[in-house]
Design a protein around this motif. Sequence first.
Motif, mmCIF file in Angstrom:
data_model
loop_
_atom_site.group_PDB
_atom_site.id
_atom_site.type_symbol
_atom_site.label_atom_id
_atom_site.label_comp_id
_atom_site.label_asym_id
_atom_site.label_seq_id
_atom_site.Cartn_x
_atom_site.Cartn_y
_atom_site.Cartn_z
ATOM 1 N N LEU A 159 7.013 -7.611 -3.866
ATOM 2 C CA LEU A 159 6.535 -6.311 -3.027
ATOM 3 C C LEU A 159 6.306 -6.516 -1.625
ATOM 4 C CD1 LEU A 159 6.237 -3.298 -3.556
ATOM 5 C CD2 LEU A 159 3.730 -3.737 -3.449
ATOM 6 N N ALA A 160 5.491 -7.420 -1.160
ATOM 7 C CA ALA A 160 5.391 -7.731 0.135
ATOM 8 C C ALA A 160 6.507 -8.158 1.028
ATOM 9 C CB ALA A 160 4.252 -8.680 0.191
ATOM 10 N N LEU A 161 7.339 -9.218 0.253
ATOM 11 C CA LEU A 161 8.540 -9.906 0.971
ATOM 12 C C LEU A 161 9.566 -9.137 0.961
ATOM 13 C CD1 LEU A 161 8.140 -13.514 -0.352
ATOM 14 C CD2 LEU A 161 7.198 -12.647 1.525
ATOM 15 N N PHE A 162 9.768 -8.218 -0.242
ATOM 16 C CA PHE A 162 10.998 -7.294 0.247
ATOM 17 C C PHE A 162 10.656 -6.041 1.246
ATOM 18 C CE2 PHE A 162 13.720 -7.604 -3.881
ATOM 19 C CZ PHE A 162 13.798 -8.841 -3.426
ATOM 20 N N VAL A 163 9.366 -5.758 1.293
ATOM 21 C CA VAL A 163 9.225 -4.884 2.499
ATOM 22 C C VAL A 163 9.749 -5.384 3.997
ATOM 23 C CG1 VAL A 163 7.402 -3.785 3.900
ATOM 24 C CG2 VAL A 163 7.170 -3.734 1.401
ATOM 25 N N VAL A 164 9.375 -6.787 4.113
ATOM 26 C CA VAL A 164 9.740 -7.520 5.397
ATOM 27 C C VAL A 164 11.155 -7.220 5.391
ATOM 28 C CG1 VAL A 164 9.648 -9.804 6.570
ATOM 29 C CG2 VAL A 164 7.635 -8.885 5.098
ATOM 30 N N ILE A 165 11.934 -7.628 4.372
ATOM 31 C CA ILE A 165 13.322 -7.725 4.296
ATOM 32 C C ILE A 165 13.856 -6.555 4.725
ATOM 33 C CG2 ILE A 165 15.221 -8.058 2.841
ATOM 34 C CD1 ILE A 165 14.232 -10.755 3.912
ATOM 35 N N GLY A 166 13.449 -5.454 4.094
ATOM 36 C CA GLY A 166 13.936 -3.896 4.417
ATOM 37 C C GLY A 166 13.727 -3.691 5.823
ATOM 38 N N ILE A 167 12.743 -4.132 6.328
ATOM 39 C CA ILE A 167 12.482 -3.665 7.706
ATOM 40 C C ILE A 167 13.056 -4.188 8.631
ATOM 41 C CG2 ILE A 167 10.837 -3.731 9.494
ATOM 42 C CD1 ILE A 167 8.275 -3.086 7.824
ATOM 43 N N GLN A 168 13.485 -5.461 8.242
ATOM 44 C CA GLN A 168 14.208 -6.458 9.301
ATOM 45 C C GLN A 168 15.727 -6.027 9.546
ATOM 46 O OE1 GLN A 168 13.306 -8.575 11.793
ATOM 47 N NE2 GLN A 168 15.384 -8.849 12.126
ATOM 48 N N LYS A 169 16.262 -5.785 8.148
ATOM 49 C CA LYS A 169 17.681 -5.510 8.030
ATOM 50 C C LYS A 169 17.871 -4.093 8.767
ATOM 51 C CE LYS A 169 19.010 -8.544 4.165
ATOM 52 N NZ LYS A 169 19.970 -8.599 2.972
ATOM 53 N N THR A 170 16.881 -3.269 8.320
ATOM 54 C CA THR A 170 17.179 -1.757 9.097
ATOM 55 C C THR A 170 17.287 -2.099 10.847
ATOM 56 O OG1 THR A 170 16.028 -1.066 7.261
ATOM 57 C CG2 THR A 170 16.414 0.500 9.146
ATOM 58 N N LEU A 171 16.107 -2.720 11.090
ATOM 59 C CA LEU A 171 16.219 -3.096 12.521
ATOM 60 C C LEU A 171 17.531 -3.821 13.258
ATOM 61 C CD1 LEU A 171 12.693 -4.204 13.288
ATOM 62 C CD2 LEU A 171 13.435 -1.836 13.501
ATOM 63 N N ALA A 172 18.028 -4.566 12.394
ATOM 64 C CA ALA A 172 19.322 -5.422 12.698
ATOM 65 C C ALA A 172 20.382 -4.446 12.885
ATOM 66 C CB ALA A 172 19.455 -6.441 11.739
ATOM 67 N N GLY A 219 11.950 -0.263 4.459
ATOM 68 C CA GLY A 219 10.918 -1.312 3.958
ATOM 69 C C GLY A 219 10.209 -0.821 2.827
ATOM 70 N N ILE A 220 9.522 0.380 2.592
ATOM 71 C CA ILE A 220 9.112 1.064 1.342
ATOM 72 C C ILE A 220 10.145 1.028 0.288
ATOM 73 C CG2 ILE A 220 7.813 2.967 0.537
ATOM 74 C CD1 ILE A 220 6.539 3.458 3.362
ATOM 75 N N THR A 221 11.150 1.405 0.499
ATOM 76 C CA THR A 221 12.284 1.925 -0.316
ATOM 77 C C THR A 221 12.580 0.385 -0.916
ATOM 78 O OG1 THR A 221 12.979 3.679 0.922
ATOM 79 C CG2 THR A 221 14.735 2.556 -0.598
ATOM 80 N N THR A 222 12.932 -0.738 -0.067
ATOM 81 C CA THR A 222 13.197 -2.053 -0.599
ATOM 82 C C THR A 222 12.091 -2.689 -1.698
ATOM 83 O OG1 THR A 222 14.424 -2.269 1.524
ATOM 84 C CG2 THR A 222 14.005 -4.364 0.246
ATOM 85 N N GLY A 223 10.885 -2.420 -1.177
ATOM 86 C CA GLY A 223 9.929 -2.886 -1.955
ATOM 87 C C GLY A 223 9.672 -2.199 -3.290
ATOM 88 N N ALA A 224 9.469 -0.924 -3.095
ATOM 89 C CA ALA A 224 8.882 -0.033 -4.136
ATOM 90 C C ALA A 224 9.852 0.276 -5.097
ATOM 91 C CB ALA A 224 7.764 0.959 -3.570
ATOM 92 N N LEU A 225 11.179 0.495 -4.842
ATOM 93 C CA LEU A 225 12.009 1.054 -5.526
ATOM 94 C C LEU A 225 12.448 -0.001 -6.746
ATOM 95 C CD1 LEU A 225 13.424 3.746 -6.233
ATOM 96 C CD2 LEU A 225 15.322 2.925 -4.605
ATOM 97 N N GLY A 226 12.519 -1.186 -6.522
ATOM 98 C CA GLY A 226 12.913 -2.172 -7.670
ATOM 99 C C GLY A 226 11.865 -1.843 -8.705
ATOM 100 N N TYR A 279 0.209 1.058 -4.218
ATOM 101 C CA TYR A 279 1.593 0.666 -4.366
ATOM 102 C C TYR A 279 2.260 0.788 -2.941
ATOM 103 C CZ TYR A 279 5.313 -1.836 -7.135
ATOM 104 O OH TYR A 279 6.422 -2.678 -7.499
ATOM 105 N N ALA A 280 3.003 2.035 -3.035
ATOM 106 C CA ALA A 280 3.499 2.139 -1.846
ATOM 107 C C ALA A 280 2.901 2.423 -0.565
ATOM 108 C CB ALA A 280 4.572 3.740 -2.033
ATOM 109 N N THR A 281 1.660 2.921 -0.660
ATOM 110 C CA THR A 281 0.388 3.026 0.311
ATOM 111 C C THR A 281 0.401 1.513 1.137
ATOM 112 O OG1 THR A 281 -0.752 4.443 -0.879
ATOM 113 C CG2 THR A 281 -1.725 3.631 0.929
ATOM 114 N N ALA A 282 0.542 0.499 0.047
ATOM 115 C CA ALA A 282 0.339 -0.931 0.630
ATOM 116 C C ALA A 282 1.784 -1.364 1.650
ATOM 117 C CB ALA A 282 -0.008 -1.898 -0.466
ATOM 118 N N CYS A 283 2.671 -0.909 1.045
ATOM 119 C CA CYS A 283 4.070 -0.987 1.777
ATOM 120 C C CYS A 283 4.116 -0.378 3.062
ATOM 121 C CB CYS A 283 5.232 -0.573 0.991
ATOM 122 S SG CYS A 283 5.074 -1.183 -0.582
ATOM 123 N N LEU A 284 3.439 0.833 3.064
ATOM 124 C CA LEU A 284 3.271 1.744 4.415
ATOM 125 C C LEU A 284 2.396 0.833 5.385
ATOM 126 C CD1 LEU A 284 3.881 4.033 5.967
ATOM 127 C CD2 LEU A 284 1.887 5.256 4.860
#
Length: 212
Positions: free
Chosen positions: A100-113, A125-132, A152-157
């Motif tokens: 969950l934690a690492l996928f939030v990071v990936i989701g944010i970074q790829k969106t900013l890119a 980031g929340i979508t990437t982490g929580a939806l799986g 769960y999603a609150t931690a992602c936020l």
Amino acid sequence: MDVEQTFLFIIEVVGTVAFAISGIRMAAAKHFDWFGAYVVGLVTAIGGGTVRDLLLNIPVFWMQTWWYIAVTGLSLIVVIVFRRILVKTRVLFLFDTIGLALFVVIGIQKTLAVDYPFWVAVIMGITTGALGGVLRDILVNNEPLLFQKDIYATACLAGGLVYWVAYYCGLSMPAQGIACAVTVIAMRLLAVRYSWSLPVLVDIDENTGNKV
């Protein structure tokens, strides 16, 4: 690869393994066969990122390389070999939290890119982490954690907001990602340790006025 690309690659591999193992282990608890468990693990690992890429209108990440498929296969082997260790609920929680934690990071970074604003990056980031995890729970016929009072999603936020602060404070990209991931993991661990939860929305009986 430069330092930032290497960092992202490492956390994506680790996150994929962690989420795949959490999905496979949960499928095993429901007595799925090996193929069924593999499918659940794969959907857990790639589900959130797939939706993210579709929403961002960029190439879906797992269609660009075969290694996500292979890593999930290796995760299945790990669960088969070390099933006596992975049967413990705390171990499953740990893998789910790390993924969950690492996928939030990936989701944010790829969106900013791809030059979306930061508020979109936090949502992705929340979508990437929580939806799986949501898709995993649906496949194994469990009520998704996202819709329970569990943090769960609150931690992602919270992790996304920390990433935002670190970004505007001028920290390096790896430092931003680490701060985000640590926040998500810490919130999940503290929520379990101190029984934190969000308020539950209750219904009121229109005849008696009592909560139902």
